[in-house]
Scaffold this motif. Sequence first.
Motif, PDB file in Angstrom:
ATOM      1  N   LEU A  57     -14.082 -48.529  54.976  1.00 39.35           N
ATOM      2  CA  LEU A  57     -15.305 -47.841  54.577  1.00 39.35           C
ATOM      3  C   LEU A  57     -15.273 -46.371  54.986  1.00 39.35           C
ATOM      4  N   LYS A  58     -14.768 -46.086  56.169  1.00 42.48           N
ATOM      5  CA  LYS A  58     -14.684 -44.698  56.623  1.00 42.48           C
ATOM      6  C   LYS A  58     -13.753 -43.882  55.719  1.00 42.48           C
TER       7      LYS A  58
ATOM      8  N   GLN B 225     -25.262 -47.448  57.772  1.00 42.51           N
ATOM      9  CA  GLN B 225     -25.912 -48.415  56.893  1.00 42.51           C
ATOM     10  C   GLN B 225     -24.878 -49.238  56.109  1.00 42.51           C
ATOM     11  N   LEU B 226     -23.825 -48.574  55.631  1.00 38.19           N
ATOM     12  CA  LEU B 226     -22.789 -49.301  54.909  1.00 38.19           C
ATOM     13  C   LEU B 226     -22.116 -50.346  55.793  1.00 38.19           C
ATOM     14  N   ILE B 227     -21.859 -49.990  57.042  1.00 38.55           N
ATOM     15  CA  ILE B 227     -21.215 -50.924  57.968  1.00 38.55           C
ATOM     16  C   ILE B 227     -22.120 -52.104  58.232  1.00 38.55           C
ATOM     17  N   LEU B 228     -23.409 -51.835  58.441  1.00 39.89           N
ATOM     18  CA  LEU B 228     -24.340 -52.920  58.749  1.00 39.89           C
ATOM     19  C   LEU B 228     -24.577 -53.827  57.541  1.00 39.89           C
ATOM     20  N   LEU B 229     -24.495 -53.283  56.330  1.00 35.93           N
ATOM     21  CA  LEU B 229     -24.712 -54.097  55.137  1.00 35.93           C
ATOM     22  C   LEU B 229     -23.491 -54.936  54.769  1.00 35.93           C
TER      23      LEU B 229
END
Length: 60
Positions: free
Chosen positions: A40-41, A55-59
């Motif tokens: 993702l990073k 937010q992307l990591i948590l989703l």
Amino acid sequence: MYLMLCELPAADGEPAVDAALTLPHHNGRTEGVNCKIKLLKRQRYGRAGHPLLRQLILLN
């Protein structure tokens, strides 16, 4: 090949190897999560700030 290595005299890492082969514990899930976060990073490099990346990591 591996069985031949196990028959060698005791080494400093013998307890670690024995534990890795006999215990049911492993860090596979943690490594998978780390890999996903790194992916993702890389995808969002330069395009998203820290709040959006969080937010992307948590989703995911």
